[in-house]
Scaffold this active site. Structure first.
Site, PDB file in Angstrom:
ATOM      1  N   ASP A  60     -58.642  80.804 -21.534  1.00  0.00           N
ATOM      2  CA  ASP A  60     -57.275  80.418 -21.180  1.00  0.00           C
ATOM      3  C   ASP A  60     -56.694  79.329 -22.073  1.00  0.00           C
ATOM      4  OD1 ASP A  60     -56.438  81.963 -18.834  1.00  0.00           O
ATOM      5  OD2 ASP A  60     -58.149  81.040 -17.828  1.00  0.00           O
ATOM      6  N   GLU A  65     -50.014  74.130 -21.913  1.00  0.00           N
ATOM      7  CA  GLU A  65     -49.201  73.317 -20.990  1.00  0.00           C
ATOM      8  C   GLU A  65     -50.033  72.679 -19.874  1.00  0.00           C
ATOM      9  OE1 GLU A  65     -46.694  75.518 -18.008  1.00  0.00           O
ATOM     10  OE2 GLU A  65     -45.237  74.022 -18.548  1.00  0.00           O
ATOM     11  N   ASP A  66     -51.115  73.365 -19.479  1.00  0.00           N
ATOM     12  CA  ASP A  66     -51.830  72.911 -18.288  1.00  0.00           C
ATOM     13  C   ASP A  66     -52.694  71.677 -18.519  1.00  0.00           C
ATOM     14  OD1 ASP A  66     -50.812  74.818 -16.496  1.00  0.00           O
ATOM     15  OD2 ASP A  66     -52.082  76.342 -17.433  1.00  0.00           O
ATOM     16  N   ARG A  85     -61.511  75.580 -17.178  1.00  0.00           N
ATOM     17  CA  ARG A  85     -60.467  75.151 -18.120  1.00  0.00           C
ATOM     18  C   ARG A  85     -60.591  73.683 -18.526  1.00  0.00           C
ATOM     19  NH1 ARG A  85     -54.653  77.235 -17.417  1.00  0.00           N
ATOM     20  NH2 ARG A  85     -54.824  76.515 -19.559  1.00  0.00           N
ATOM     21  N   ARG A 130     -54.352  74.545  -7.672  1.00  0.00           N
ATOM     22  CA  ARG A 130     -54.834  73.853  -8.874  1.00  0.00           C
ATOM     23  C   ARG A 130     -54.591  72.337  -8.837  1.00  0.00           C
ATOM     24  NH1 ARG A 130     -55.315  77.671 -13.148  1.00  0.00           N
ATOM     25  NH2 ARG A 130     -56.153  79.549 -12.170  1.00  0.00           N
ATOM     26  N   HIS A 160     -48.334  78.325  -9.976  1.00  0.00           N
ATOM     27  CA  HIS A 160     -47.870  76.967 -10.280  1.00  0.00           C
ATOM     28  C   HIS A 160     -46.421  76.768  -9.824  1.00  0.00           C
ATOM     29  CE1 HIS A 160     -50.873  77.003 -13.871  1.00  0.00           C
ATOM     30  NE2 HIS A 160     -51.332  76.145 -12.974  1.00  0.00           N
ATOM     31  N   CYS A 247     -46.016  77.923 -20.394  1.00  0.00           N
ATOM     32  CA  CYS A 247     -47.434  77.556 -20.459  1.00  0.00           C
ATOM     33  C   CYS A 247     -48.024  77.607 -21.859  1.00  0.00           C
ATOM     34  CB  CYS A 247     -48.247  78.420 -19.518  1.00  0.00           C
ATOM     35  SG  CYS A 247     -48.095  80.141 -19.845  1.00  0.00           S
TER      36      CYS A 247
HETATM   37  C1  CIR Z   1     -54.926  80.426 -15.383  1.00  0.00           C
HETATM   38  O1  CIR Z   1     -55.070  81.060 -14.342  1.00  0.00           O
HETATM   39  O2  CIR Z   1     -55.176  79.224 -15.452  1.00  0.00           O
HETATM   40  C2  CIR Z   1     -54.415  81.157 -16.604  1.00  0.00           C
HETATM   41  N1  CIR Z   1     -54.932  82.486 -16.609  1.00  0.00           N
HETATM   42  C3  CIR Z   1     -52.913  81.179 -16.643  1.00  0.00           C
HETATM   43  C4  CIR Z   1     -52.327  79.810 -16.786  1.00  0.00           C
HETATM   44  C5  CIR Z   1     -50.861  79.847 -16.931  1.00  0.00           C
HETATM   45  N2  CIR Z   1     -50.375  78.516 -17.042  1.00  0.00           N
HETATM   46  C6  CIR Z   1     -49.132  78.162 -16.769  1.00  0.00           C
HETATM   47  O3  CIR Z   1     -48.327  78.989 -16.362  1.00  0.00           O
HETATM   48  N3  CIR Z   1     -48.815  76.893 -16.903  1.00  0.00           N
END
Ligand code: CIR
Length: 256
Positions: A60, A65-66, A85, A130, A160, A247
């Site tokens: 991922d 962004e995360d 992650r 999360r 999110h 993201c």
């Molecule tokens: C996840 O589940 O963490 C990733 N497959 C997707 C993350 C997407 N992030 C976002 O929209 N900020």
């Protein structure tokens, strides 16, 4: 000038985390081509793109962004809610350290940047699977000295907060009312997604317009009717990994 930090698509993208999207085969070559199109769209809207190399062991990692919340004054390194992650943070931190002082969240706090919607000095934070209460409290603590207020927002049925609401103009939010109560954003002009386009609330606003997925034409029409310039990108393979347009980048103002 805006800087957009991105990371190339991992060859292991097919092994990504999924919460609300059913698992289907992902064509990584197509995903990478779409990601290049996304980077070009960012450039066309005035960003200098800083592309980090793929992290092939981290499925991922393209969803940068995360791993951080970047403000003009400081960057907060998150502790992502998905254990798989957490190793994504350090390499982005190295880049961010050249541009901002860093602060970090700690266990037991968890927070994904996808849950943080900044509008001016307000940080709206999704109470999601999360991002937990400790993570949100730590974020409040880390940003208070810079004059930012943190407002927790309940969400339902999506990954999110920014799956459910994003900013699309100075005073305007794009909202999926099935996933977040629009009353949480009472002071704003609001555009709702077309009811047939469930995942359509995620747009990336860059001041002069938005980067927006090509697969939501009816909501795109609503944006354009509201006077918002749309740069359309095909991100269908990234959407299979539950990603969208916010993201895939961390956008920061170049502070002299
Ligand atoms: C996840 O589940 O963490 C990733 N497959 C997707 C993350 C997407 N992030 C976002 O929209 N900020």
């Amino acid at each position: 000038m805006l800087i957009a930090i991105t990371r190339d698509v991992s060859s292991s993208l097919g092994g990504c985390e999924l919460s609300y999207v059913p698992r289907g085969a992902i064509d990584v070559t197509t995903a990478a081509a779409q990601h290049r199109g996304y980077q070009k769209a960012l450039e066309s809207l005035g960003c200098r793109v800083m592309a980090l190399p793929a992290e092939d062991a981290l499925p991922d990692a393209v969803f940068v962004e995360d791993v951080a919340v970047v403000l003009d004054e400081v960057a907060i390194l998150t502790r992502p809610g998905a254990e798989s992650r957490r190793a994504e943070v350090s390499s982005v931190a190295e880049v961010l350290a050249r541009h901002r002082p860093l602060r970090a969240l700690e266990a037991p706090g968890t927070l994904d940047g996808g849950d943080v919607l900044r509008v001016g000095r307000s940080l709206y934070v999704g109470q999601s699977a999360r991002s937990n209460a400790a993570g949100i409290a730590q974020l409040r603590d880390r940003v208070a000295e810079f004059g930012y207020e943190v407002h927790p927002v309940p969400i339902r049925g999506c990954l999110h907060l920014k799956s459910a609401v994003t900013q699309v103009a100075e005073d305007t939010l794009l909202v999926q009312p099935a996933w977040v109560d629009p009353a949480a954003f009472a002071g704003f002009r609001r555009i709702e997604v077309d009811p047939g386009e469930e995942h359509a609330a995620n747009a990336l606003w860059l001041g002069s317009g938005v980067v927006y997925p090509a697969c939501f034409p009816r909501t795109q029409r609503r944006l354009e009717d509201a006077g918002i310039a749309v740069t359309s990108v095909d991100v269908s393979e990234l959407q299979k990994a539950e990603g969208a347009v916010t993201c895939c980048s961390l956008v920061l103002r170049e502070v002299p």
